[in-house]
Design a protein around this motif. Structure first.
Motif, mmCIF file in Angstrom:
data_model
loop_
_atom_site.group_PDB
_atom_site.id
_atom_site.type_symbol
_atom_site.label_atom_id
_atom_site.label_comp_id
_atom_site.label_asym_id
_atom_site.label_seq_id
_atom_site.Cartn_x
_atom_site.Cartn_y
_atom_site.Cartn_z
ATOM 1 N N GLU A 1 33.697 47.136 35.674
ATOM 2 C CA GLU A 1 32.697 47.563 34.905
ATOM 3 C C GLU A 1 32.591 47.292 33.669
ATOM 4 O O GLU A 1 31.525 46.813 32.804
ATOM 5 C CB GLU A 1 32.041 48.921 35.206
ATOM 6 C CG GLU A 1 31.421 49.402 36.725
ATOM 7 C CD GLU A 1 31.088 50.824 36.843
ATOM 8 O OE1 GLU A 1 30.227 51.458 35.905
ATOM 9 O OE2 GLU A 1 31.649 51.353 37.569
ATOM 10 N N ARG A 2 33.452 47.671 32.861
ATOM 11 C CA ARG A 2 33.996 47.373 31.373
ATOM 12 C C ARG A 2 34.016 45.965 31.070
ATOM 13 O O ARG A 2 33.525 45.383 29.970
ATOM 14 C CB ARG A 2 35.220 48.207 31.003
ATOM 15 C CG ARG A 2 35.192 49.664 31.095
ATOM 16 C CD ARG A 2 36.521 50.055 30.681
ATOM 17 N NE ARG A 2 36.965 50.143 29.431
ATOM 18 C CZ ARG A 2 38.031 49.354 28.900
ATOM 19 N NH1 ARG A 2 38.779 48.921 29.852
ATOM 20 N NH2 ARG A 2 38.422 49.320 27.793
ATOM 21 N N PHE A 3 34.919 45.537 32.058
ATOM 22 C CA PHE A 3 34.954 43.946 31.624
ATOM 23 C C PHE A 3 33.684 43.249 31.808
ATOM 24 O O PHE A 3 33.635 41.950 31.227
ATOM 25 C CB PHE A 3 36.124 43.230 32.714
ATOM 26 C CG PHE A 3 37.539 43.853 32.253
ATOM 27 C CD1 PHE A 3 37.678 44.653 31.223
ATOM 28 C CD2 PHE A 3 38.548 43.562 33.302
ATOM 29 C CE1 PHE A 3 38.911 45.016 30.776
ATOM 30 C CE2 PHE A 3 39.846 44.005 32.729
ATOM 31 C CZ PHE A 3 39.896 44.950 31.667
ATOM 32 N N GLU A 4 32.905 43.471 32.916
ATOM 33 C CA GLU A 4 31.596 42.846 33.152
ATOM 34 C C GLU A 4 30.808 43.133 31.729
ATOM 35 O O GLU A 4 29.766 42.047 31.435
ATOM 36 C CB GLU A 4 31.080 43.422 34.359
ATOM 37 C CG GLU A 4 29.736 42.907 34.659
ATOM 38 C CD GLU A 4 28.952 43.645 35.778
ATOM 39 O OE1 GLU A 4 28.538 42.900 36.725
ATOM 40 O OE2 GLU A 4 28.962 45.022 36.028
ATOM 41 N N PHE A 5 30.798 44.087 31.271
ATOM 42 C CA PHE A 5 29.896 44.360 30.158
ATOM 43 C C PHE A 5 30.492 43.620 28.854
ATOM 44 O O PHE A 5 29.535 43.174 28.105
ATOM 45 C CB PHE A 5 29.936 45.839 29.930
ATOM 46 C CG PHE A 5 29.422 46.300 28.496
ATOM 47 C CD1 PHE A 5 28.008 46.253 28.391
ATOM 48 C CD2 PHE A 5 30.275 46.763 27.439
ATOM 49 C CE1 PHE A 5 27.309 46.642 27.119
ATOM 50 C CE2 PHE A 5 29.645 47.032 26.254
ATOM 51 C CZ PHE A 5 28.322 46.888 26.308
ATOM 52 N N TYR B 1 31.256 53.952 33.672
ATOM 53 C CA TYR B 1 31.960 53.386 32.507
ATOM 54 C C TYR B 1 30.935 53.143 31.255
ATOM 55 O O TYR B 1 31.701 53.177 29.989
ATOM 56 C CB TYR B 1 32.598 52.164 33.039
ATOM 57 C CG TYR B 1 34.073 52.577 33.586
ATOM 58 C CD1 TYR B 1 35.266 52.552 32.945
ATOM 59 C CD2 TYR B 1 33.833 52.406 34.988
ATOM 60 C CE1 TYR B 1 36.531 52.839 33.485
ATOM 61 C CE2 TYR B 1 35.242 52.644 35.733
ATOM 62 C CZ TYR B 1 36.495 52.917 34.909
ATOM 63 O OH TYR B 1 37.687 53.251 35.707
ATOM 64 N N ILE B 2 30.040 52.541 31.566
ATOM 65 C CA ILE B 2 29.157 52.043 30.393
ATOM 66 C C ILE B 2 28.037 52.880 30.446
ATOM 67 O O ILE B 2 27.258 52.898 31.651
ATOM 68 C CB ILE B 2 28.838 50.351 30.706
ATOM 69 C CG1 ILE B 2 30.307 49.719 30.606
ATOM 70 C CG2 ILE B 2 27.911 50.183 29.538
ATOM 71 C CD1 ILE B 2 30.973 49.900 29.526
ATOM 72 N N ARG C 1 37.180 54.696 29.370
ATOM 73 C CA ARG C 1 35.853 55.153 29.595
ATOM 74 C C ARG C 1 35.158 55.581 28.507
ATOM 75 O O ARG C 1 34.257 56.485 28.309
ATOM 76 C CB ARG C 1 36.002 56.244 30.495
ATOM 77 C CG ARG C 1 36.290 56.044 31.831
ATOM 78 C CD ARG C 1 35.944 57.164 32.807
ATOM 79 N NE ARG C 1 36.473 56.923 34.253
ATOM 80 C CZ ARG C 1 35.548 56.419 35.114
ATOM 81 N NH1 ARG C 1 34.322 56.016 34.752
ATOM 82 N NH2 ARG C 1 36.030 56.070 36.254
ATOM 83 N N ARG C 2 35.568 54.947 27.232
ATOM 84 C CA ARG C 2 34.762 54.993 25.983
ATOM 85 C C ARG C 2 33.741 54.500 25.743
ATOM 86 O O ARG C 2 33.126 54.846 24.767
ATOM 87 C CB ARG C 2 35.955 54.631 24.815
ATOM 88 C CG ARG C 2 36.992 55.721 24.638
ATOM 89 C CD ARG C 2 37.858 54.931 23.317
ATOM 90 N NE ARG C 2 39.027 55.878 23.167
ATOM 91 C CZ ARG C 2 40.161 55.578 22.450
ATOM 92 N NH1 ARG C 2 40.093 54.024 21.963
ATOM 93 N NH2 ARG C 2 41.112 56.441 22.310
ATOM 94 N N GLY C 3 32.949 53.604 26.676
ATOM 95 C CA GLY C 3 31.871 53.168 26.873
ATOM 96 C C GLY C 3 30.840 54.163 27.512
ATOM 97 O O GLY C 3 29.662 53.729 27.492
ATOM 98 N N ASN C 4 31.204 55.267 27.847
ATOM 99 C CA ASN C 4 30.487 56.303 28.361
ATOM 100 C C ASN C 4 30.494 57.853 27.563
ATOM 101 O O ASN C 4 31.482 58.425 27.556
ATOM 102 C CB ASN C 4 30.844 56.741 29.808
ATOM 103 C CG ASN C 4 29.826 57.400 30.591
ATOM 104 O OD1 ASN C 4 29.376 58.584 29.985
ATOM 105 N ND2 ASN C 4 29.597 57.351 31.954
#
Length: 916
Positions: A176-180, A667-668, A737-740
């Motif tokens: 999910e992070r890489f997709e973002f 994650y995001i 998980r710093r995107g959440n």
């Protein structure tokens, strides 16, 4: 610029546009705009010599670069002519806290801090649209490079396919992070992503991304940057000005804002002599770190010079620059010299680039020589001196990177520390526990663990893996050990995580990787890994043995950080060491050894082998460096990176200009920072009847405030994930998980080694004062927020030391903390608090919570005058127990006061862009 950089940029649909910060038409110093002819090419630049000011030649080289930046960007608005004069007058101004602006040429990110930065930009696009502005204004105005290096973990080790397995797990775990990030790569201009599996951000920066001199449509100017990782300073070894900032400040720079900074003092550090045969660059940097900590260089530049500098390789210099955060400096700077040019050629930069870089720097008076033809600059205070011949093999630890101990003294110090009171050197064991040991079975064999037993040995970190001397030294030591029949115990988690693929190439070409493999040091991945706590699990039987006797187990790593709980929760003694010493301690199996008098092992014939018997000579190491490292290796590796990996190229992502948030993502997550932002700021409310959430001591690090490691199964963050169907095996780390924001708020003050004076035991809990209940810190903060109660934090010296984590400020903001009152602050963290609208306040000299009789059970009133505060203002804090004291507002510049009035730097920028 580097042609490889442009090759890589082609991946971004032609959207890398380097926009000049200001127009030359408006520059009052246009008379300094000159031509520079190099071969058949004509370039342009703003000439320092054309100022015709004798003060220029007396300036430290690092200050000259700040001067050039102000000269080039002067528009009498963001940067004024008076700023140029203030920098020119550095000799008189450097001790006066004079404020200056600085516009770096670029920004560099790693993924732990880069993901939340991109999340914020995406949220700002949404908010700009809501406020009636143009969302496309939220775009980087300068080149931004993001290297994905913080996600890979040592899930597998000691096998030759470990790195392949770890990379596969990394990609699946962080999909999910890489997709973002893939969305961000296409959605934003000037945004370059180096995919996972490429290397460590600072080594990639050194070997590939750094320009040294920018060529922007034939306008030449020095490369400069800020980065969202404290060890951005590694690039100072190449003569590039740059340092770590919080993600919040980096985002503002990305959006075209100047950094407001205090004109720094510059400490001169004169190096003489040459390192002895047994000493390494790691020993040197640990020695410098201890010396500079004793001098006190927080907030200052350190500039190295002298004949000893010529004896250091560029990579040696980069090792010293890398650890500037550990010795407290903003930069550890080595001016560009001929060795810098040699390095550019060695790493595959074009000859054309090298030629105009050198001629430009020489013409600008920015090129250093040590032939006696140049006068040394003026520095602040006494010049520091180090004779390199006096450097001894050493380590640092067991709990802080600046606590140096010589190799010969380590076992004595460790033994004494076991029974010493709990401190940075002591573990506080009772006398009857000193001889404790635990037996366990691993792979059918019985072993014993004692205090000091090594359970993790990692060749890791940009600090050392960028340096062929120490890596080839470790590999040669491994060869010598294998040839004598020495082995590493199989339960020790050994790993090698290089900072770039070039390391793999030269170790293989030299025929040395096979010896490292035989000792368990197989390549585990290309990223930070153990150095940032991504060490993975140790064998269950080993962890059970440690906990059964509460043993002081050890980790030895070639990293730059060894704070408690960072490397692994069960390694209480963590030592930073050179790669050869990492291998040596893995062979020994325990840090409680005197290598001078005790053998490191025995041969198959029972003959004793000492460390000196297998230590490689300096001549042999240099021979291998000369023979097996060449420019083609660098070109080949970075051309492959430019093409992208199969996994990265196959990753599908949205092409929308505004991000389509997914509520189900853990994650995001769309952050709340801008949800209530209006075009005009509202007055800051005073702090009334606030409760103390935490009463902390000295040296609370950003690891304590916002841990990056594993999410504990009984934590508020784990509870949040379990409620959403995420099993323990998929928790991943806080860093990933710093995107959440929901998880990161729950992870704030979640370090298991946190010491809060309001509770009796070590751990992430506190007292909800009105009820007297002991709760997880997040749960207590949430209850205070539900009750409408403000909170503050009390702290000691050097609050916020360590990594430049924006979440160490964002998390407290989300927990409702209005102010932190500490005895002193780390530079970057103080700035981050301001950037999030959390007020940093400092006790007056000689005062603190303890001396004032505060234990955290009081309530506090602080009149903030609607946010209309002044730089360095003293304001009254009134506690409910009758104690009243003055505290200093740590808003250090007028710009920071303005940011605070707006509720933070991003709110300020958002309002500015939305209203244009």
């Amino acid at each position: 610029q580097n042609s490889l950089y442009f090759l890589f940029s082609n991946m971004h649909r032609g959207k890398n546009i380097i926009r000049p910060f200001s127009s030359a038409v408006r520059n009052p110093f246009q008379n300094t705009f000159k031509d520079l002819n190099v071969g058949s090419n004509t370039f342009h630049y703003y000439s320092l010599k054309a100022l015709n000011d004798e003060r220029v030649e007396r300036l430290p080289y690092s200050i000259r670069i700040l001067l050039e930046c102000a000269l080039r960007n002067c528009d009498e608005f963001a940067i004024k002519g008076s700023d140029v004069e203030n920098i020119l007058n550095w000799e008189k101004n450097n001790t006066k806290d004079v404020e200056i602006p600085f516009k770096p040429a670029r920004v560099i990110l790693q993924d732990f801090t880069g993901v939340p930065a991109v999340v914020d930009l995406a949220a700002m696009r949404d908010a700009t649209a809501r406020l009636g502005g143009d969302p496309d204004k939220i775009n980087p105005a300068c080149p931004v490079d993001l290297v994905i290096d913080h996600s890979v973990q040592v899930d597998h080790s000691r096998t030759e396919d470990a790195y392949l397995k770890n990379e596969e797990i990394e990609f699946n775990r962080n999909y999910e992070r890489f997709e973002f990030l893939k969305w961000g790569q296409d959605a934003f201009n000037n945004f370059l992503i180096v995919p996972p599996g490429s290397g460590i951000v600072h080594q990639v920066n050194l070997e590939y991304l750094a320009r040294v001199v920018f060529n922007n449509e034939n306008l030449l100017y020095p490369d400069s940057l800020v980065g969202t990782d404290s060890h951005t300073t590694m690039i100072n070894g190449l003569g590039v000005t740059g340092w770590g900032v919080g993600g919040i400040e980096a985002e503002a720079v990305m959006l075209g804002q100047a950094i407001s900074m205090v004109l720094p003092q510059v400490v001169g550090f004169n190096l003489t002599g040459e390192l002895p045969p047994t000493a390494t660059a790691t020993d040197l940097v640990l020695t410098c770190t201890q010396m500079l900590r004793q001098r006190g260089v927080v907030g200052k530049f350190v500039e190295f010079f002298g004949p000893g500098v010529e004896k250091l390789s560029l990579q040696d210099r980069a090792t010293i620059s890398n650890m500037a955060p550990e010795y407290g400096a903003t930069m550890g700077f080595f001016p560009v010299d001929s060795r810098s040019m040699d390095y550019l050629r060695q790493t595959g930069r074009s000859e054309e680039h090298v030629k105009y870089t050198e001629q430009y720097l020489r013409d600008q008076g920015l090129f250093r020589t040590y032939d006696g033809s140049q006068q040394d600059p003026i520095f602040t205070g006494d010049v520091m001196e180090l004779d390199l011949t006096k450097v001894e093999p050493c380590l640092s630890g067991p709990k802080r990177p600046h606590d140096r101990v010589t190799l010969s003294d380590l076992n004595k110090e460790f033994t004494e520390g076991l029974s010493s009171p709990v401190s940075f050197k002591g573990f506080g064991l009772e006398a009857d526990k000193l001889k404790d040991s635990a037996e366990f079975t691993h792979n059918g064999e019985k072993y014993n663990l004692d205090h000091g037993s090594v359970v993790i040995a990692a060749i890791t970190s940009c600090t050392n893996t960028s340096n062929p001397d120490v890596l080839l030294g470790a590999a040669l030591l491994a060869r010598n050990a294998v040839e004598k029949g020495l082995k590493v115990k199989p339960y020790i988690k050994t790993s090698l995580s290089p900072g770039s693929g070039v390391v793999r190439e030269y170790l293989a070409e030299a025929g040395l990787q096979e010896y490292l493999n035989q000792l368990g040091f197989t390549i585990a991945g290309y990223g930070c890994m153990t150095c940032i706590g991504n060490s993975g699990d140790i064998p269950t039987e080993v962890s059970d043995a440690i906990t059964s006797k509460d043993l002081v187990a050890s980790a030895v790593l070639s990293g730059n950080r060894n704070f408690e709980g960072r490397v692994h929760p069960l390694t209480r003694a963590n030592y930073l060491a050179s790669p050869p010493l990492v291998v040596a301690y893995a062979l020994a199996g325990n840090v409680n050894i005197n290598f001078d008098t005790q053998p490191i092992g025995t041969t198959d014939k029972g003959e004793e082998v000492f460390l000196r018997d297998i230590w490689p000579t300096r001549e042999e190491i240099r021979e291998y460096v000369s023979k097996f490292i060449n420019a083609d290796m660098y070109k080949d590796i970075y051309n492959k990176i430019a093409a992208g990996t199969d996994r990265w190229n196959a990753l599908q992502a949205s092409t929308a200009e505004e991000y389509e948030w997914k509520e189900e993502s853990t994650y995001i997550h769309d952050p709340p920072f801008f949800k209530d932002t209006t075009l005009e700021p509202t007055p800051i409310k005073s702090i009334s009847s606030a409760r103390c959430l935490l009463n902390l001591g000295d040296f609370i690090t950003t690891d304590h405030i916002s841990p990056a490691g594993k999410i504990a199964k009984n934590s508020p963050a784990a509870r949040y994930l379990q409620e959403r169907g995420i099993g323990e095996g998929d928790f991943n780390t806080y860093g990933s998980r710093r995107g959440n924001d929901e998880i990161m708020a729950r992870g704030t003050f979640a370090n298991i080694r946190l010491i809060n004076k309001m509770v009796d035991q070590v751990g992430p809990t506190t007292i909800h004062v009105p009820s007297g209940e002991e709760l997880a810190v997040f749960d207590a903060a949430a209850r205070y927020q539900q009750e409408g109660t403000d909170t503050i934090v009390l702290a000691g010296q050097e609050y916020g030391s360590g990594s430049s984590r924006d979440w160490a400020a964002k998390g407290p903001y989300l927990q409702g903390i209005r102010a932190v009152i500490a005895q002193s602050f780390e530079r970057i963290h103080r700035s981050n608090l301001v950037g999030m609208g959390v007020l940093p306040m400092q006790f007056k000299e000689g005062e603190g919570a303890d001396s004032l009789g505060l234990d955290g059970t009081e309530s506090f009133d602080i009149d903030l005058n609607g946010g209309d505060l002044k730089v360095g203002q003293e304001i009254t804090v009134t506690a409910s127990n009758g104690v009243t004291f003055q505290a200093i507002v740590r808003l250090d510049t007028d710009v920071e006061v303005e940011y605070y009035k707006h509720g933070g730097i991003l709110q300020y920028v958002l309002r500015k862009l939305a209203s244009e």
